[in-house]
Motif scaffolding. Sequence first.
Motif, PDB file in Angstrom:
ATOM      1  N   ASN A 121      11.011   4.794   1.458  1.00  0.00           N
ATOM      2  CA  ASN A 121      10.451   5.881   2.402  1.00  0.00           C
ATOM      3  C   ASN A 121      11.446   6.969   2.824  1.00  0.00           C
ATOM      4  O   ASN A 121      11.081   7.992   3.061  1.00  0.00           O
ATOM      5  N   THR A 122      12.644   6.904   2.577  1.00  0.00           N
ATOM      6  CA  THR A 122      13.601   7.725   2.825  1.00  0.00           C
ATOM      7  C   THR A 122      14.293   8.278   1.596  1.00  0.00           C
ATOM      8  O   THR A 122      15.486   8.890   1.493  1.00  0.00           O
ATOM      9  N   ARG A 123      13.615   8.090   0.430  1.00  0.00           N
ATOM     10  CA  ARG A 123      14.309   8.401  -0.901  1.00  0.00           C
ATOM     11  C   ARG A 123      14.610   9.584  -1.257  1.00  0.00           C
ATOM     12  O   ARG A 123      15.326   9.896  -1.795  1.00  0.00           O
ATOM     13  N   LYS A 124      14.016  10.621  -0.515  1.00  0.00           N
ATOM     14  CA  LYS A 124      14.266  11.996  -0.856  1.00  0.00           C
ATOM     15  C   LYS A 124      15.579  12.439   0.227  1.00  0.00           C
ATOM     16  O   LYS A 124      15.701  13.733   0.111  1.00  0.00           O
ATOM     17  N   MET A 164       0.955  -1.185  -0.034  1.00  0.00           N
ATOM     18  CA  MET A 164       0.080  -0.004   0.073  1.00  0.00           C
ATOM     19  C   MET A 164       0.997   1.148  -0.097  1.00  0.00           C
ATOM     20  O   MET A 164       1.681   1.158   0.945  1.00  0.00           O
ATOM     21  N   LEU A 165       0.744   2.138  -0.910  1.00  0.00           N
ATOM     22  CA  LEU A 165       1.577   3.215  -1.137  1.00  0.00           C
ATOM     23  C   LEU A 165       0.674   4.541  -1.197  1.00  0.00           C
ATOM     24  O   LEU A 165       0.000   4.702  -2.087  1.00  0.00           O
ATOM     25  N   GLN A 166       1.288   5.432  -0.310  1.00  0.00           N
ATOM     26  CA  GLN A 166       0.743   6.870  -0.419  1.00  0.00           C
ATOM     27  C   GLN A 166       1.439   7.709  -1.461  1.00  0.00           C
ATOM     28  O   GLN A 166       2.536   7.723  -1.140  1.00  0.00           O
ATOM     29  N   ARG A 167       0.944   8.206  -2.192  1.00  0.00           N
ATOM     30  CA  ARG A 167       1.255   9.166  -3.244  1.00  0.00           C
ATOM     31  C   ARG A 167       2.287  10.352  -2.628  1.00  0.00           C
ATOM     32  O   ARG A 167       1.651  10.918  -1.470  1.00  0.00           O
ATOM     33  N   ASP A 168       3.559  10.479  -2.945  1.00  0.00           N
ATOM     34  CA  ASP A 168       4.443  11.424  -2.247  1.00  0.00           C
ATOM     35  C   ASP A 168       4.590  11.118  -0.757  1.00  0.00           C
ATOM     36  O   ASP A 168       4.814  11.928   0.201  1.00  0.00           O
ATOM     37  N   GLY A 169       4.349   9.654  -0.314  1.00  0.00           N
ATOM     38  CA  GLY A 169       4.545   9.293   1.043  1.00  0.00           C
ATOM     39  C   GLY A 169       5.285   8.026   1.203  1.00  0.00           C
ATOM     40  O   GLY A 169       5.918   7.510   0.485  1.00  0.00           O
ATOM     41  N   GLU A 170       4.715   7.178   2.045  1.00  0.00           N
ATOM     42  CA  GLU A 170       5.363   5.962   2.381  1.00  0.00           C
ATOM     43  C   GLU A 170       4.568   4.748   1.697  1.00  0.00           C
ATOM     44  O   GLU A 170       3.525   4.831   1.271  1.00  0.00           O
TER      45      GLU A 170
END
Length: 308
Positions: free
Chosen positions: A279-282, A171-177
């Motif tokens: 989740n820490t890609r940015k 489950m992926l939240q856009r621009d999130g985790e």
Amino acid sequence: MTTNFKSLLQVLDYFKDEATCTAYLAKSRWNDTPSCPHCGNVGAYVTNRGFKCKAKECHKKFTVTTGTIFENTKVPLRLWFATIYLATAHKKGISSLQLSRDLNITQKTAWFLLHRVREMLANNAPEMLDGTVEIDETYVGGATKNKSNKKRAALRETGGQYFSKTSVVAMLQRDGEVRTTVLKANSVKFSDVLPLIQANVSETSLIITDSSTMYGILKLSYRHEVVNHVNKEYARGAMHTNTIEGFFSQFKRGIIGIYHYVSPKHLQRYCNEFGYRYNTRKTTDVVRFEDAFKQVNNIRLTYANLIA
């Protein structure tokens, strides 16, 4: 506390001895005031081998590694820190064979270190996903075409190409985790997925899935949009599952290209690893490294439990 290294060589130069590593770990865990890992009391006496809790009810001795993934380790912290850096910096991960060559340790030791780091990277206190959430599933295991004729015949008789594969729901939240869960079942059913969705996705979210029939009942509880891949519909404006499929693509490339084979028993830890990096890609590699140290507490994975 900010370090400034950009490569493995600089990591090993920075953490040149155990004293430096111990001081870094203490600063990361407690800042300037030690906290007892046994009772939680803040404040301790310094002893010749570590610390002793000041609380009268406790008075237990401990070291900077007590209550962490490093507890009772015989591997130098310098090598532990290098392992954490490599495992969090490499986009598709690092194999135990490669790590053993890089750090001049045995493959068995490297394998154990990496699994303990993966255990540490699990998100044990996640917030509910909200906004636009994409949900999809994938199957991990050997390709049917690569199996022997005998095994292919058995698959046709007992359940098709996915029978021997392990299901992973994300489950992926856009621009999130992203959240990943390994299911024991060989095929995913709505009764398996619904509790995961309810536990991780806010009721105010917009959920986007493919046209799998198991997601049909979601419309009773959530705003639900479907992208019909069967009819070659892959995007309808902002309605698509391309983000979650991009994560799965990276995950599969890591499994196939770096690890080659992952047993169902350990698959969830690999999911933790890929999820943490996503989740820490940015952030930068050094910030990701420092962030990982916030999760070293209350994590223990012994070798006996790992291979049980």
